[in-house]
Design a protein around this motif. Structure first.
Motif, PDB file in Angstrom:
ATOM      1  N   GLY A   1      53.692  -6.138 -19.285  1.00  0.00           N
ATOM      2  CA  GLY A   1      52.892  -6.042 -18.067  1.00  0.00           C
ATOM      3  C   GLY A   1      51.891  -4.912 -18.133  1.00  0.00           C
ATOM      4  O   GLY A   1      51.515  -4.437 -19.208  1.00  0.00           O
ATOM      5  N   ASP A   2      51.438  -4.456 -16.969  1.00  0.00           N
ATOM      6  CA  ASP A   2      50.419  -3.409 -16.910  1.00  0.00           C
ATOM      7  C   ASP A   2      50.941  -2.083 -17.469  1.00  0.00           C
ATOM      8  O   ASP A   2      52.108  -1.730 -17.273  1.00  0.00           O
ATOM      9  CB  ASP A   2      49.972  -3.200 -15.462  1.00  0.00           C
ATOM     10  CG  ASP A   2      49.155  -4.380 -14.935  1.00  0.00           C
ATOM     11  OD1 ASP A   2      48.591  -5.111 -15.771  1.00  0.00           O
ATOM     12  OD2 ASP A   2      49.092  -4.560 -13.710  1.00  0.00           O
ATOM     13  N   PHE A   3      50.065  -1.367 -18.139  1.00  0.00           N
ATOM     14  CA  PHE A   3      50.379  -0.013 -18.610  1.00  0.00           C
ATOM     15  C   PHE A   3      49.055   0.701 -18.825  1.00  0.00           C
ATOM     16  O   PHE A   3      48.018   0.080 -19.038  1.00  0.00           O
ATOM     17  CB  PHE A   3      51.204  -0.047 -19.902  1.00  0.00           C
ATOM     18  CG  PHE A   3      50.472  -0.601 -21.090  1.00  0.00           C
ATOM     19  CD1 PHE A   3      49.800   0.229 -21.975  1.00  0.00           C
ATOM     20  CD2 PHE A   3      50.431  -1.978 -21.325  1.00  0.00           C
ATOM     21  CE1 PHE A   3      49.115  -0.282 -23.071  1.00  0.00           C
ATOM     22  CE2 PHE A   3      49.753  -2.496 -22.429  1.00  0.00           C
ATOM     23  CZ  PHE A   3      49.089  -1.647 -23.300  1.00  0.00           C
ATOM     24  N   GLU A   4      49.104   2.021 -18.793  1.00  0.00           N
ATOM     25  CA  GLU A   4      47.898   2.820 -18.972  1.00  0.00           C
ATOM     26  C   GLU A   4      47.786   3.399 -20.378  1.00  0.00           C
ATOM     27  O   GLU A   4      46.690   3.557 -20.916  1.00  0.00           O
ATOM     28  CB  GLU A   4      47.871   3.971 -17.954  1.00  0.00           C
ATOM     29  CG  GLU A   4      47.719   3.516 -16.507  1.00  0.00           C
ATOM     30  CD  GLU A   4      47.642   4.688 -15.554  1.00  0.00           C
ATOM     31  OE1 GLU A   4      47.680   5.850 -16.039  1.00  0.00           O
ATOM     32  OE2 GLU A   4      47.566   4.467 -14.339  1.00  0.00           O
ATOM     33  N   THR A   5      48.950   3.713 -20.975  1.00  0.00           N
ATOM     34  CA  THR A   5      48.955   4.435 -22.246  1.00  0.00           C
ATOM     35  C   THR A   5      49.959   3.807 -23.204  1.00  0.00           C
ATOM     36  O   THR A   5      51.040   3.378 -22.794  1.00  0.00           O
ATOM     37  CB  THR A   5      49.336   5.918 -22.007  1.00  0.00           C
ATOM     38  OG1 THR A   5      48.401   6.490 -21.102  1.00  0.00           O
ATOM     39  CG2 THR A   5      49.339   6.695 -23.305  1.00  0.00           C
TER      40      THR A   5
END
Length: 665
Positions: free
Chosen positions: A257-261
């Motif tokens: 799913g969504d992640f930034e790093t």
């Protein structure tokens, strides 16, 4: 040790039959203490190494196999763990079905991979393998963020070398292994149905891809540098840098799913994989992916596939002469796949409550002793000592089994499907289970070994030490033994795992499990100066002499540094804990002519009694962070004055002048 199965007799704490009295303690203490054991336990053809760990493991295998056989007689409800365990076990035993199916379970998968002609479909193929059976090019997974250990982060790491280590592809002395590997590849491609005319081309393609990956892969020593592997990268920057993959499609296929790093552990290796995926001939890429798939499946297919896998990995790489019996191979699959379900049954039958209570007491005694050692260090400042004491007091201790068991209710085992299809399904389940942790709090109650595992561990990101139920058997823990022997055995194991919190890797993490430099520069420099001495001591060890034009093989002190620090620390701390336990008591009398101090060191040596084939000694020296058993005894003890005093050693090969010794913890 076999007598531990006889409930009417006791297991001897120190067995005189283990000794080789033709060798003096000051010449070769390992041979003196375990030479008789080695003579009485010659290597069976199925083993490349057999030692005290394996004695317990064999006992456990019989216990677990008994549990499984009982389950096969039950009319287990569909979806129950009993049904899943027994059906998976029976499929592994069913050689008639496996041989009749032959390559059929993998035909569709191989055909699909070999039909890859469009590089745009490469992401889809790689993601499918990552989600199910293998990690070509790289591996992606979720674990605690090293700088924020309460939260799970996404990592990408080097992978994709079927021989397991880059040196097998690059070092001239491994040419015979490379030749055998090519024969193995040709064999499994042929069994999978590849036309004879294509075999040499397919093998050459796989070797080309894997050799280029190996050239940029990090060595096992480099992989011990944890800070160098912590490279958090913003998602957009990551996707721009490694642009051979359609990352949106990859994330979707993997369930990410969504992640930034994302944390890139081995940038140069990932860059090499990216370059190959963009530029290598598509024909080589598809042969490489097919080889990864077939290799992963080989152990779950017909006898021909299983034999081919064993001939390379067992015979060539480890020196085994025969495969393990089918029941052991079959038993190991549900034991691993449904490990905690098996563990729950195991502890109910084989782990008495008094063992857990005794271990809890021992751990407290070892913690106190390590605290005393930290306080007495002459090379560490008071400020760093205070932080070390905080970390020690914050240890989480796990003994026996988890407080909550893993839920396998959504893992399906269906006997109507092939054995391989069930393995693929189980792998998918574990991948999804791991990926689902992304961005969530770390479950600090989770165990990373099953209760029936004969081992122990320290986990830096949770600052925990864990001792599964199965290790609490002779010679590690013997309820019939005197305290000196048990402190020299399980006491050293406990102290060893505690010391891992302060070895060259563990010391980089604070009491909360975060990678954080809590040392003064002067203390860090003093620590490194000491560990450099230990590295040189082990580098000087000749594991195998020069032979047949091959150079002598030496131990790798840098690779094994953490374990060697922990062995020494475990011995010193357990020695102190044992003597603490005698305060206010009369000193125990000798038993069988051995003082308590002598029994302590004999108990330790017994842990590492083993026989090993040269091929396995060479393989482990290259890959394993642990020193070989002989050197865990002889090389470690040579630094300890208490050992010399105990056996009256003032000269001989075991003796090391004081100025050459090193004491760390």
């Amino acid at each position: 040790m076999a007598s531990c199965q006889n409930q009417t007799s006791k297991t001897p704490a120190i067995d005189p039959a283990n000794f080789d009295l033709s060798v003096a303690p000051n010449v070769d203490f390992y041979q003196y203490a375990t030479g008789g054991w080695q003579a009485r336990n010659p290597l069976k053809p199925e083993y490349s190494r057999f030692g005290s760990f394996d004695v317990i493991a064999e006992n456990n295998q019989k216990r677990i196999n008994d549990l499984f056989q009982e389950m096969t007689k039950l009319d287990a409800a569909k979806g129950s763990v009993e049904q899943k365990i027994s059906d998976l076990y029976k499929m592994g035993l069913d050689s008639a079905r496996l041989n009749a199916e032959g390559a059929a379970p993998i035909e569709a998968g191989v055909r699909e991979l070999l039909s890859l002609t469009d590089r745009d479909r490469l992401t889809e193929a790689v993601a499918r393998l990552h989600h199910t059976v293998a990690n070509p090019f790289f591996g992606v997974g979720v674990q605690a963020d090293l700088m924020n250990s309460d939260v799970n982060a996404l990592y990408i790491s080097q992978s994709g070398l079927t021989m397991g280590d880059r040196d097998y592809y690059l070092e001239p002395e491994n040419e015979n292994i490379r030749t055998a590997y090519k024969e193995y590849l040709k064999k499994i491609f042929r069994l999978a149905g590849l036309p004879e005319a294509e075999l040499d081309k397919a093998v050459a393609g796989v070797m080309d891809i894997e050799t280029k990956l190996a050239e940029k892969s990090w060595s096992n020593v480099e992989l011990r540098n944890i800070p160098a592997q912590y490279n958090p990268t913003k998602r957009a920057d990551f996707e721009k840098t490694y642009d051979a993959v359609d990352w949106a499609a990859y994330y979707k296929a993997m369930g990410i799913g969504d992640f930034e790093t994302i944390i890139v552990t081995t940038p140069s290796a990932i860059a090499a994989a990216n370059d190959l995926m963009k530029n290598a001939p598509i024909e080589e890429l598809r042969y490489y992916l097919a080889a990864q798939y077939i290799n992963a499946a080989a152990s779950y297919l017909s006898d021909e596939f299983q034999q081919a896998s064993f001939d390379f990995y067992g015979k060539v790489m480890s020196g085994q002469q025969e495969q393990k019996p089918r029941w052991k191979r079959a038993m190991s699959v549900p034991n691993g796949t449904l490990g905690e379900a098996v563990g729950e049954m195991y502890v109910a039958k084989y782990f008495p409550a008094e063992d857990k209570a005794r271990m809890t007491e021992l751990v407290k005694n070892l913690q106190k002793a390590l605290s005393q050692h930290i306080a007495a260090l002459d090379w560490m400042s008071d400020a760093t000592k205070a932080r070390a004491q905080e970390k020690l007091s914050a240890f989480t201790v796990k003994i026996g089994y988890p407080d909550k068991w893993k839920d396998y209710s959504t893992l399906e085992i269906d006997p109507a499907k092939s054995y391989w299809e069930n393995i693929v399904g189980a792998n998918e389940w574990y991948t999804a289970d791991n990926i689902a942790k992304l961005g969530k709090p770390v479950d600090k109650d989770e165990w990373h070994m099953s209760p029936q595992t004969v081992n122990a561990y320290y986990n830096p990101t949770t600052n925990e030490i864990c001792f599964p139920a199965a290790i609490l058997q002779p010679p590690f823990y013997n309820p019939d033994a005197d305290d000196a022997v048990n402190y020299g055995a399980i006491g050293v194991v406990i102290g060893h795992e505690m010391t891992h919190g302060f070895d060259d890797q563990g010391r980089q993490f604070d009491k909360d499990g975060n990678m954080n430099n809590w040392w003064t520069e002067e203390d860090a420099a003093a620590f490194k100066a000491k560990t450099d001495v230990l590295v040189k001591q082990f580098d000087a060890i000749e594991v195998l002499p020069a032979k047949d034009g091959q150079p002598a093989l030496h131990a790798n002190g840098a690779l094994c540094l953490g374990e060697n620090i922990a062995d020494q620390g475990g011995l010193r701390v357990a020695w102190t804990a044992y003597h603490n336990s005698l305060e206010g008591k009369e000193k125990p009398a000798p038993i069988d002519g051995f003082t308590p101090e002598q029994r302590f060191y004999l108990g330790y040596a017994t842990l590492w009694a083993q026989n090993i084939r040269d091929e396995e000694a060479a393989r482990l020296t290259k890959l394993d962070v642990h020193s070989l058993g002989k050197w865990r005894v002889n090389a470690t003890l040579r630094n300890l004055q208490t050992f010399y005093d105990t056996f009256g050693i003032t000269d001989g090969p075991m003796f090391m002048p004081e100025e050459e010794r090193v004491i760390i913890w």
